[in-house]
Write an enzyme that holds these catalytic residues in place. Structure first.
Site, mmCIF file in Angstrom:
data_model
loop_
_atom_site.group_PDB
_atom_site.id
_atom_site.type_symbol
_atom_site.label_atom_id
_atom_site.label_comp_id
_atom_site.label_asym_id
_atom_site.label_seq_id
_atom_site.Cartn_x
_atom_site.Cartn_y
_atom_site.Cartn_z
ATOM 1 C CD GLU A 160 -2.897 -1.027 2.388
ATOM 2 O OE1 GLU A 160 -3.500 0.062 2.513
ATOM 3 O OE2 GLU A 160 -3.080 -1.991 3.138
ATOM 4 C CG ASP A 161 -0.798 4.373 1.024
ATOM 5 O OD1 ASP A 161 -1.629 4.101 0.145
ATOM 6 O OD2 ASP A 161 -1.118 4.789 2.147
ATOM 7 C CG ASP A 196 -2.842 0.440 -2.574
ATOM 8 O OD1 ASP A 196 -1.783 1.089 -2.430
ATOM 9 O OD2 ASP A 196 -3.741 0.407 -1.712
ATOM 10 C CB CYS A 235 -6.098 2.995 -1.141
ATOM 11 S SG CYS A 235 -6.955 3.808 0.221
#
Length: 650
Positions: A41-42, A242, A80
């Site tokens: 993530e991120d 993502d 996201c």
């Protein structure tokens, strides 16, 4: 060696049909391969395999050496939930409003199937562990065979191939609030030109590199499990992020650091006939994450449904290389903007339809978790930034163009420079065509009639071509459009009236001849989004009393959440003229919220607004407490999905 594709692209572009259908069987493919998706993530490619000399990511680097690395891979949105909507559905979020807004509850048409549903029909056992955050009304438990933290390929039936998705939250933005010693030190990092080079900023960058190393360890653990289970040579592995990273001007912003993500695909020798290039290749052609569901379906041997717009990157039918990757920004948490962008990997073109708003609008969570945002803001308020560093807090240009090779920090806007004219012309045209092709919903006010995939195709409600022209005229700030905007205030179309009012708002003092028309809209227009924009414009022309009273009333708790956010957004941008609304603002600021039941955006906006109106705002006093930071970092999946749909109603 770099390959744009395998020497001979197999069978042309993947077929588009009304429903998923089997493709012709490929000789030698007696069964389907397993598929493992490893999702972080991120994060941008702060990864050694992408040429980052500071990064320590040995497991991802090893995967890249035997796999295929996509050098110019992008998320569809720099955040996201909209990005995950695109991955789940294969549909551009901005063509199925309100899915393009961060934290929404879009309605996916019932006749559309998500990729896990289609893969299950193709014979796969589908597992997701654990994050969803799909930004729509899809029930995760209904589309997956297994959904949640107990999901693992080891629990899959032995007579079926598996599709297993593991999500790691280790690199999610809340983890930057921690301060752990690691391999990378503040003196090791490079600070981009748009940021002040301070100890705080360096510490955040170093912290993030060390977080990436921790995340790489998790990826390595999953890969080791796969190998130890004897499945590594029968499983196609995807690793991707993502959305872009979380360091300042990354997540939520349409620059490279907000949209560029890692994407690596390993295809074992047994399944090399499904690969687009040889092991160890680097593909330079731009791709986006919306290509992932098309790729899965191609591997499974089924055609993608008509609503899916991606291109298969691997499988039985591999799409031709694309020339462009498109991205967007609409509402990010509690702040509205409207940005569209396109890159070919060398140039990035950005179009700001709301240039009157600062690039760096205050977003509560963004400021809470990252000290460098707070310090950047404090230095801005103290007047201690260079012009280049202070640009983040200023209104935007309508158009931006950056040469990513010569200017990787994207600080030298070449939109009016002779060196950029050819690229600007080409990318403008590409972006316009893309927006029309996907039926971009971004010009429809959130919460207004016409939201939805099919609803927004009603041209009596949403005349897209006309709206693109009106919005572009508004963003150009040309006083010659004054009479045009004033006339369009009488349009029967809500979206047209909204953008006409916004055109007058952006004109500022030059809109004074339309003051009476704006006052009429504030008093009697039937659509609240139009009245809100007109009220903000009227305040700017020195007529605050009725306009501020309207904004205060619409910001109050009896209205739909999108209307409340829009009203607070206007109140946040009229300065001290908002003081008469302080009773309403204080009420929201002091509200006691029930987590996951009450919407928090009005409270965030109100707390910030009270502090700025009372003159007590100090960004250095924001931020999570040490205990709150510790709790956040122990809960990597604290943001797993949208709020209940009830939160978006009155």
């Amino acid at each position: 060696m770099t390959h744009s594709r395998r020497d001979a692209i197999k069978l042309g572009a993947i077929g588009i049909g009304a429903a998923a259908a089997p493709l012709a069987a490929v000789p030698g493919s007696a069964r389907l391969p397993n598929i493992l998706w490893l999702v972080s993530e991120d994060n941008n490619p702060y990864i050694g395999a992408y040429g980052d000399k500071v990064a320590h990511t040995p497991h991802i680097d090893s995967l890249a050496k035997k796999g295929i690395l996509y050098r110019n891979s992008y998320s569809d949105a720099p955040v996201c939930a909209p990005s995950r909507f695109a991955i789940l559905t294969g549909i551009n979020p901005e063509s199925c409003s309100p899915a393009q807004h961060m934290r929404a509850d879009a309605k996916l048409p019932s006749q559309f199937k998500t990729y896990p549903e289609l893969m299950r029909q193709a014979g796969y056992y589908c597992i997701n562990n654990p994050k969803t955050d799909y930004n729509c009304d899809v029930d995760p438990k209904a589309i997956w065979d297994v959904q949640g933290i107990d999901g693992h390929w080891r629990n899959a039936p032995k007579d079926k191939p598996f599709l297993c998705v593991f999500n790691t939250g280790t690199s999610h933005e809340q983890h930057v609030c921690q301060r752990d010693a690691g391999r990378v030190k503040p003196e090791d990092v490079r600070i981009p030109a748009f940021l002040p080079d301070t100890e705080t900023t360096r510490r955040d960058y170093a912290e993030y590199y060390n977080i990436m190393e921790n995340m790489d360890g998790e990826i390595g653990n999953w890969l080791s499990q796969l190998k130890n289970d004897g499945l590594d040579e029968d499983t196609i592995v995807f690793y991707y992020g993502d959305n872009g990273g979380v360091l300042p001007r990354s997540k939520r912003y349409c620059y490279e650091e907000g949209l560029r993500v890692p994407l690596i695909v390993y295809i074992p020798p047994k399944w090399q006939h499904l690969a687009p290039a040889r092991p160890g290749s680097v593909i330079d052609a731009p791709v986006t994450l919306i290509d992932l569901p098309a790729t899965l379906l191609s591997i499974a041997g089924i055609a993608q449904p008509a609503q899916m717009t991606g291109t298969a990157l691997a499988g039985h039918r591999i799409g031709a290389p694309k020339s462009y990757a498109f991205g967007f920004r609409d509402r990010m948490d509690e702040r509205y903007d409207l940005v569209r962008t396109v890159t070919d990997g060398r140039w990035r073109y950005i179009r700001n339809y709301m240039p009157h708003r600062a690039l760096g609008q205050h977003v509560g969570f963004e400021w809470d978790v990252q000290a460098s945002y707070r310090e950047w803001n404090a230095l801005h308020l103290a007047g201690k930034l260079t012009d280049e560093q202070d640009r983040f807090f200023q209104p935007k240009a309508f158009e931006e163009l950056y040469d990513l090779q010569a200017d990787p920090d994207e600080v030298n806007n070449l939109i009016d420079h002779p060196a950029g004219l050819t690229a600007a012309r080409r990318l403008r045209t590409a972006l316009d065509r893309h927006m029309l092709a996907i039926n971009d919903n971004g010009f429809l006010p959130e919460g207004a009639k016409g939201e939805g995939y099919f609803e927004s195709r009603d041209r009596s409600i949403y005349p897209l071509k006309r709206l693109m022209l009106v919005a572009a005229a508004a963003a150009r700030r040309d006083p010659r459009n004054l009479k045009r905007f004033a006339t369009l205030l009488d349009s029967p179309v809500v979206a047209v009236r909204t953008w006409a009012a916004r055109g007058l708002l952006i004109l500022g003092e030059d809109a004074r001849p339309a003051k009476d028309a704006l006052a009429r809209v504030v008093a009697s227009d039937p659509a609240d989004p139009v009245r809100i924009v007109a009220a903000e414009a009227l305040v700017g022309l020195g007529e605050p009393v009725e306009a501020v009273a309207l904004l205060a009333r619409l910001a109050d708790e009896d209205n739909m959440l999108p209307i409340r956010i829009q009203a607070y957004d206007a109140l946040s941008n009229i300065g001290r003229a908002a003081i008469p609304a302080l009773p309403v603002i204080r009420k929201a600021a002091n509200a006691q919220l029930r987590r996951f039941i009450d919407p928090e955006y009005p409270k965030r906006m109100a707390m910030y607004l009270v502090a700025t109106l009372e003159g007590s705002y100090d960004p250095t006093q924001e931020g999570l407490s040490p205990q709150a930071c510790q709790n956040a970092t122990k809960s990597p999946n604290m943001f797993m999905g949208p709020p209940p749909s009830a939160a978006w109603e009155s």
